[in-house]
Design an enzyme around this catalytic site. Structure first.
Site, mmCIF file in Angstrom:
data_model
loop_
_atom_site.group_PDB
_atom_site.id
_atom_site.type_symbol
_atom_site.label_atom_id
_atom_site.label_comp_id
_atom_site.label_asym_id
_atom_site.label_seq_id
_atom_site.Cartn_x
_atom_site.Cartn_y
_atom_site.Cartn_z
ATOM 1 N N ASP A 130 -3.876 -6.429 4.995
ATOM 2 C CA ASP A 130 -4.871 -7.302 5.628
ATOM 3 C C ASP A 130 -4.868 -8.699 5.027
ATOM 4 O O ASP A 130 -5.275 -9.657 5.667
ATOM 5 C CB ASP A 130 -6.274 -6.706 5.480
ATOM 6 C CG ASP A 130 -6.458 -5.476 6.357
ATOM 7 O OD1 ASP A 130 -5.858 -5.455 7.452
ATOM 8 O OD2 ASP A 130 -7.176 -4.545 5.955
ATOM 9 N N LYS A 140 -10.570 -3.829 18.916
ATOM 10 C CA LYS A 140 -9.167 -4.236 19.024
ATOM 11 C C LYS A 140 -8.561 -3.947 20.399
ATOM 12 O O LYS A 140 -7.360 -4.116 20.602
ATOM 13 C CB LYS A 140 -8.349 -3.572 17.918
ATOM 14 C CG LYS A 140 -8.845 -3.932 16.508
ATOM 15 C CD LYS A 140 -7.807 -3.643 15.446
ATOM 16 C CE LYS A 140 -8.359 -3.903 14.047
ATOM 17 N NZ LYS A 140 -7.293 -4.021 13.051
ATOM 18 N N ASN A 196 0.841 -1.200 0.000
ATOM 19 C CA ASN A 196 0.000 0.000 0.000
ATOM 20 C C ASN A 196 0.874 1.247 0.000
ATOM 21 O O ASN A 196 2.097 1.153 0.013
ATOM 22 C CB ASN A 196 -0.957 -0.033 1.193
ATOM 23 C CG ASN A 196 -0.202 -0.111 2.492
ATOM 24 O OD1 ASN A 196 0.540 0.795 2.853
ATOM 25 N ND2 ASN A 196 -0.341 -1.235 3.204
HETATM 26 N N1 CTP Z 1 -3.474 -3.563 12.012
HETATM 27 C C1 CTP Z 1 -2.648 -4.576 12.457
HETATM 28 N N2 CTP Z 1 -2.584 -5.755 11.797
HETATM 29 C C2 CTP Z 1 -3.325 -5.960 10.703
HETATM 30 C C3 CTP Z 1 -4.175 -4.945 10.225
HETATM 31 C C4 CTP Z 1 -4.219 -3.751 10.905
HETATM 32 O O1 CTP Z 1 -1.966 -4.377 13.473
HETATM 33 N N3 CTP Z 1 -3.228 -7.113 10.067
HETATM 34 C C5 CTP Z 1 -3.541 -2.317 12.770
HETATM 35 C C6 CTP Z 1 -2.997 -1.092 12.056
HETATM 36 O O2 CTP Z 1 -1.629 -0.907 12.354
HETATM 37 C C7 CTP Z 1 -3.863 0.016 12.606
HETATM 38 C C8 CTP Z 1 -5.183 -0.663 12.908
HETATM 39 O O3 CTP Z 1 -4.898 -2.057 12.999
HETATM 40 O O4 CTP Z 1 -3.349 0.511 13.827
HETATM 41 C C9 CTP Z 1 -6.290 -0.455 11.929
HETATM 42 O O5 CTP Z 1 -5.893 -0.830 10.668
HETATM 43 P P1 CTP Z 1 -6.906 -0.777 9.458
HETATM 44 O O6 CTP Z 1 -6.248 -1.364 8.259
HETATM 45 O O7 CTP Z 1 -7.459 0.634 9.337
HETATM 46 O O8 CTP Z 1 -8.092 -1.673 10.007
HETATM 47 P P2 CTP Z 1 -8.560 -3.111 9.660
HETATM 48 O O9 CTP Z 1 -8.544 -3.921 10.904
HETATM 49 O O10 CTP Z 1 -7.798 -3.630 8.505
HETATM 50 O O11 CTP Z 1 -10.108 -2.870 9.287
HETATM 51 P P3 CTP Z 1 -10.805 -2.530 7.894
HETATM 52 O O12 CTP Z 1 -10.187 -3.404 6.865
HETATM 53 O O13 CTP Z 1 -12.237 -2.875 8.181
HETATM 54 O O14 CTP Z 1 -10.618 -1.063 7.633
#
Ligand code: CTP
Length: 405
Positions: free
Chosen positions: A283, A345, A214
């Protein structure tokens, strides 16, 4: 006590301007270098000579002094440099007019220009007539300035120069000098803490040359690591693939994938008292990685994805007394989605960033909302990532103090 720090003391035009002399003296005695700036109106209440004598510095009185155009330009530039190099900007007294100018971001004299050019801590000690203090315009300006991180030393109540009784009298000069000391002391308010920070993107390999990733630059997480180290914390920075220099005094662990980032965080989690998950972790990752480069002759590959470990969620489960901070980058439903993540979380705070425009991913500036579990929402107006890091750490230090109490 002062460590040779410098304070830019703005004095605006109200009856209480004469008390700025006492404040300047108190700061000078504490060992701060004080550079006074007076608005034109302030010079009607107290002479620049008084403040110059007390601070040992020439007082800046106007952006456009009576001088030739060339001299005006060079002295304006020089003055702005003086202002930017200060460690703190204090305005005492701050009139309703100054508060309104600061809130709006006007820059029509030296003090308001310096305010815009200055990124450090801002302390405001308002003084005005009670009606002006209570006017909705003043209330809103103050709320806005507070939400941007300004510290307000509230005025006292009592009989005012205009004869009315109520709030509006400048706070005690000793209290104002104390607020300056507190604001600058924060510089090492994370002493004894161990701050674990994740930053940057992760890369999930498709084959030896291709990956899913990303646009994260890592700058927000690096700014937090740098600021936390400067504020006295031991810092462990787990960085995805970014081209940024390691901030001073930080231990850096470079990782590539979400799995590696998860391993690094979990192996160091016990040491941490604060964890800030600023990384944009992928993700999903390809379910399988081809050991050889995928060839076009084999046709369009069907890439099956699987979830990566959610590092923040695991950290939330192991949190204990730690302060845990997450980020939420959202293209829609900013507050609602961020609040959901905060709770789901197990975070103490979440920084919600709107994605798009000139702030957020891969740019120097950021904005958003700071949400906490007690329902508070603080608006973070567009600001440098360095300044935003300080704001996040102000809230972190406060939470650590509360948990320790
Ligand atoms: N995060 C993490 N590990 C992952 C995904 C996210 O630690 N595999 C953490 C990021 O560092 C951030 C927070 O979770 O602090 C939110 O990340 P975000 O990508 O916005 O959220 P998601 O849980 O991926 O939710 P969504 O896809 O619904 O936006």
């Amino acid at each position: 006590m002062s460590d040779g720090k410098s304070v830019l003391l703005g004095v605006s035009g109200g009856i209480a301007a004469y008390k700025s002399a006492e404040i300047a003296r108190a700061l000078h005695v504490d060992g701060y270098r004080v550079q006074a700036v007076m608005t034109r109106a302030a010079t009607k209440f107290i002479t620049p000579l008084t403040l110059a004598s007390l601070t040992g510095n020439k007082v800046i009185t106007d952006l456009f002094a009576d001088a030739s155009p060339d001299e005006t330009l060079s002295s304006a530039i020089e003055h702005i440099e003086v202002a930017q190099s200060a460690d703190l900007l204090l305005v005492a007294p701050a009139t309703a007019d100054v508060l309104a100018k600061f809130a709006l971001g006007l820059a029509d004299d030296f003090l308001s220009t310096a305010h815009l050019a200055f990124e450090g801590p801002l302390v405001l000690a308002p003084a005005m007539n009670t009606r002006m203090w209570e006017h909705p315009a003043t209330r809103e300006n103050l709320a806005l300035l507070r939400s941007r991180g300004a510290r307000i030393v509230d005025p006292d109540s009592g009989e005012l120069a205009c004869g009315t009784i109520g709030p509006g009298r400048l706070a005690d000069p000793a209290l104002i000098a104390g607020a300056v000391r507190d604001a600058l002391r924060e510089d090492d308010d994370l002493h004894g803490e161990c701050v674990l920070v994740t930053a940057g993107p992760t890369r999930e390999a498709l084959d030896p040359v291709r990956f899913l990733s990303n646009r994260s630059s890592g700058r927000m997480g690096f700014a937090i690591a740098e600021a936390a180290a400067r504020r006295g914390a031991k810092v462990i920075l787990v960085a995805g693939p970014v081209g940024l220099p390691t901030p001073q005094s930080c231990e850096r662990i470079d990782v590539v994938s979400a799995e590696e980032m998860n391993d690094a965080v979990m192996s160091r989690f016990d040491e941490a008292t604060v964890a800030v998950m600023a990384a944009a972790v992928a993700d999903y990752r390809p379910r399988s990685t081809s050991p050889q480069k995928l060839k076009k002759r084999d046709g369009i590959p069907a890439v099956e994805l699987e979830e990566t470990p959610d590092i923040l969620r695991s950290a939330g489960e192991r949190k204990g007394q730690r302060v845990l901070i997450g980020f939420a980058a959202e293209t829609e439903g900013l507050e609602e989605n961020a609040r959901h993540k905060l709770l789901a979380k197990g975070c103490d705070l979440i920084v919600a960033n709107p994605v798009g425009g000139s702030t957020g991913f891969d740019v120097d500036r950021n904005q958003g909302l700071l949400l906490s579990t007690d329902g508070d929402v603080v608006r973070l107006d567009p600001m440098s990532k360095g300044r935003m890091a300080e704001r996040i750490l102000d809230a972190t230090a406060e939470l650590r103090r509360r948990k320790a109490a």
